[in-house]
Design a protein around this motif. Sequence first.
Motif, PDB file in Angstrom:
ATOM      1  N   CYS C 279     -38.726  45.013  48.285  1.00  8.06           N
ATOM      2  CA  CYS C 279     -37.848  44.169  47.473  1.00  8.06           C
ATOM      3  C   CYS C 279     -36.560  43.820  48.209  1.00  8.06           C
ATOM      4  N   PHE C 280     -35.959  44.814  48.863  1.00  7.13           N
ATOM      5  CA  PHE C 280     -34.646  44.564  49.451  1.00  7.13           C
ATOM      6  C   PHE C 280     -34.718  44.081  50.888  1.00  7.13           C
ATOM      7  N   ALA C 354     -27.757  49.792  46.024  1.00  5.70           N
ATOM      8  CA  ALA C 354     -27.895  51.249  45.989  1.00  5.70           C
ATOM      9  C   ALA C 354     -29.319  51.740  46.215  1.00  5.70           C
ATOM     10  N   PRO C 355     -30.341  51.142  45.561  1.00  2.89           N
ATOM     11  CA  PRO C 355     -31.696  51.644  45.843  1.00  2.89           C
ATOM     12  C   PRO C 355     -32.032  51.600  47.324  1.00  2.89           C
ATOM     13  N   TYR C 407     -36.549  59.687  44.391  1.00  7.61           N
ATOM     14  CA  TYR C 407     -36.403  59.740  42.937  1.00  7.61           C
ATOM     15  C   TYR C 407     -35.133  59.009  42.500  1.00  7.61           C
ATOM     16  N   LEU C 408     -34.017  59.287  43.170  1.00  5.66           N
ATOM     17  CA  LEU C 408     -32.762  58.633  42.795  1.00  5.66           C
ATOM     18  C   LEU C 408     -32.826  57.136  43.070  1.00  5.66           C
ATOM     19  N   GLU C 425     -22.683  49.010  40.329  1.00  7.93           N
ATOM     20  CA  GLU C 425     -23.186  49.017  41.699  1.00  7.93           C
ATOM     21  C   GLU C 425     -22.222  49.717  42.653  1.00  7.93           C
ATOM     22  N   GLY C 426     -20.937  49.502  42.469  1.00 13.90           N
ATOM     23  CA  GLY C 426     -19.969  50.123  43.375  1.00 13.90           C
ATOM     24  C   GLY C 426     -20.062  51.633  43.348  1.00 13.90           C
ATOM     25  N   TRP C 427     -20.042  52.189  42.146  1.00 19.00           N
ATOM     26  CA  TRP C 427     -20.157  53.636  42.014  1.00 19.00           C
ATOM     27  C   TRP C 427     -21.479  54.139  42.572  1.00 19.00           C
ATOM     28  N   ALA C 428     -22.532  53.345  42.375  1.00 17.82           N
ATOM     29  CA  ALA C 428     -23.848  53.786  42.829  1.00 17.82           C
ATOM     30  C   ALA C 428     -23.893  53.872  44.349  1.00 17.82           C
ATOM     31  N   ARG C 429     -23.298  52.888  45.007  1.00 21.88           N
ATOM     32  CA  ARG C 429     -23.309  52.949  46.470  1.00 21.88           C
ATOM     33  C   ARG C 429     -22.487  54.127  46.960  1.00 21.88           C
ATOM     34  N   LEU C 430     -21.371  54.360  46.278  1.00 26.20           N
ATOM     35  CA  LEU C 430     -20.546  55.510  46.653  1.00 26.20           C
ATOM     36  C   LEU C 430     -21.321  56.803  46.478  1.00 26.20           C
ATOM     37  N   ALA C 431     -22.012  56.917  45.349  1.00 22.62           N
ATOM     38  CA  ALA C 431     -22.779  58.135  45.090  1.00 22.62           C
ATOM     39  C   ALA C 431     -23.858  58.335  46.146  1.00 22.62           C
ATOM     40  N   ALA C 432     -24.517  57.240  46.539  1.00 27.64           N
ATOM     41  CA  ALA C 432     -25.576  57.351  47.549  1.00 27.64           C
ATOM     42  C   ALA C 432     -24.997  57.878  48.853  1.00 27.64           C
TER      43      ALA C 432
END
Lengths: 241, 86, 553
Positions: C279-280, C354-355, C407-408, C425-432
């Motif tokens: 997809c990406f 993030a994915p 999984y994440l 999305e911002g937080w998700a990229r940071l978390a990754a």
Amino acid sequence: MHDSSTTVVHERNGEAHAAHNPALLHHFAEPQQQRDAASLGMWVFLATEVMFFGGLFCAYLVYRQWYFGDFAAASKSINMGLGATNTAVLICSSLTVVLAVWAAQTARRSLLVGSLALTMLLGLMFLGIKGIEYRDKFVEHHVPGASFSFENEPIPGHPGQYANARHAQMFFSLYFVMTGLHALHMIIGLGIFLWLLIMAWKGRFTPEWHTPVEIGGLYWHFVDIVWIYLFPLLYLIDRHP
Amino acid sequence: MYFGVFFALLVGTGLTVYAATLDLGRYNAAVALGIATIKATLVALFFMHVWHASEKLTKLVVIAALFFLLLLLGLTMSDYATRMWS
Amino acid sequence: MSMSMTTPILQPVERENYLNKEYGVWSWLLTTDHKRIALLYLISITFFFFIGGFFALLIRLELLTPVGDLVQADTYNKLFTMHGMVMVFFFLIPSIPAVLGNFLVPMMIGAKDLAFPRINLLSWYLYIIGGVMMLHCMLTGGVDTGWTFYAPFSTSFTNTNIIEAGLAIFVAGFSSILTGLNFVVTIHRMRAPGMTWSRLPLFIWAHYATSIIQLLGTPVIAVTIVLVAAERALHLGIFDPKLGGDPLLFQHLFWFYSHPAVYIMILPSMGVITEIIACFSRKRIFGYHFVAFSSIAIAVFGFLVWAHHMFVAGISVYSALVFSFLSYAVALPSAIKVFNWTATLYKGSIHYDAPMLYAFGFLGLFTIGGLTGLFLAALGIDVHVTDTYFVVAHFHYIMVGGAVMGYLGGMHFWWPKISGRLYPEGWARLAALIVFIGFNLTFFPQFVLGYMGMPRRYYDYSHMPEFQVLNVLSTAGATVLGVGYLLPMVYFLWSMRYGKPASDNPWNAAGLEWKTASPPTTFNFDAEPVVTWEAYNYEELDAPHKEGVPVAR
């Protein structure tokens, strides 16, 4: 557009909702699909059962190879006659199961009910004979545990040599676990067949829909096959004089 | 036809018992298991309708189960059978 | 591909979907909707993830100092045992199949539900029963044998509640078997018209392969647990040397399942990664059939290698040679996947959502984990590093760096579909990023520690105080990793209330699941789909206005 999606599926069959066999579940498109799914499901489940018993056969194989003489002596002490009878009993019950399926396919309700009942009777007979064997073992102190005793039993084919009690106990441990697990499966099978019997008595099975009889039958045959292997492995290690 | 298989199974059982009383040396086990396998195959093919199965998938499931069982038994025995070699 | 909506957000009258169709506890506890069951699993496994994580925290705290000063030796044994058992049996094995698999498999193949919805619900209840038994076991003292509960310690010597823990795993194992059974029958029997095997998403192939392992491997550990319980309760002596038994037989039977089990943990994750990378990169997966068949090959070969966990246990050296060779062979299909993923990325139009960040993390970490597995497969090396932190690092790279990243990544990718909301999305990229950094800081030092000789399952390393620096780094990393895991939990929950509503296909991704509403209705599709296009038709999806190009929509 989000009206009920079930109506669209029924349109595919060109039938009104009410005309379906009530046993057809909503997530299936047609009865054949549901039948095929049930059949495949039971076969896959039987594959898992093969592996379940397989672990025990593995343990048995290892120790029989290690302690052949002791296993032979122990095997001689269990009742071959009863074991062979039980084998015949299960074979008869497999025949009655097959008759039951055929009866369901051809709408012969009395034969269906009769065959199912006979199957259960034979199953109970099997368990009864097993019970006698277990009781014999208990009386002879061949049950593994604190009161186990296996002295002065000669190893077949080796006059003057006596079986090692610890190794013989290994045989009996495996004997009880394997036949016990098999008996547990028989009991579950009896439960299933009781339910089938009740349903058949109420006339719920038709030639169009008798899937539970078919897949119950598959389960029963599998339990029979396990015993077909258990019998020679446990009872016939070394029986020649 | 079911009755034919039924009689074959009973005969097989009798044969197994009889063969066990003969001294065939190390072939006793092979004979007993061989007859057992024939019986099991008969039950599977005819009583469980694998022979007439409309889908190859049923046969595939049976073969797969047997394959993995033999894997378990065979590879485990590869350890036990060769321990004394070293 | 940006997450911002170009149309003004109107607050729509809420459509009926699987979440709001019925309210009330019983509508959830008695549901047969695969999507609701997936969410039930999501909550349960997250709960057990916290429990396993809690034990990990205590382990890492103890190892901050060389002496055993936080807990006693017996307690430490229980800590790593419970960490392992909970994480393996109650988190990793169910995770992706029970959550993402349950949710997506029917939709991806165009079905209304799994083949056996009630058995699906039963699966969840079995998992819960097993989980409650395990919790009770933990609360009444836990088990101290290591998650591998080797005989004869587990059968004859330990005083802890092995039988309860064993039965908990037995019951959870049945949950796993039934999930696998459901998936196999569903994939064979419930595909929509036109959905041929070669058009299936590779996520489905991965779950099919996983299900094979679940079906054929789990029964063996089930019967092994029965034998252990029988030995403890009835003194049968099957694995007891004093009674003529062989402890190695236990190990053979245990690892016959537990090695393929690690493929249960990684294969679904590989399926997720395949979907994300396609997809990406906006590209069809390179080598579709290679990836599909490599999943099956991993499932089959995975059953051939179990004794590589027993190289120093006393098996015959000839047998060890065979298993070592086979262990090299099993790496091949995994390598094929890595090559195909890389080839998919090549000349793709890469988007760093993030994915995709999780997918990149997976690629690197899985490669390291897999290669170190090859080191361990070499007999000469294994003799030195087995039972050290090298092994611990190896399997955490695969299971955490591989499976959990997948999984994440999958949770982020399909979150809009599951919840109907977009996560921030911002937080998700940071978390990754935090997860990636924390992970490497935790586990890379452990490779070095193991190589230097620090044994695993030791709470006291005061004989080698120079290990402390690396242990401190590892514990620091664990803290960072914990933060990285907490963040998604917070923002996912936040998004359910405050996140932007998602469109049906916010990623413009390929796959039948994206043709349903977000969140989907209870029966997924308004009309049974008829599939006439190949999988991963990104060219068509990205070129809807090109003349003559058939459009899947």
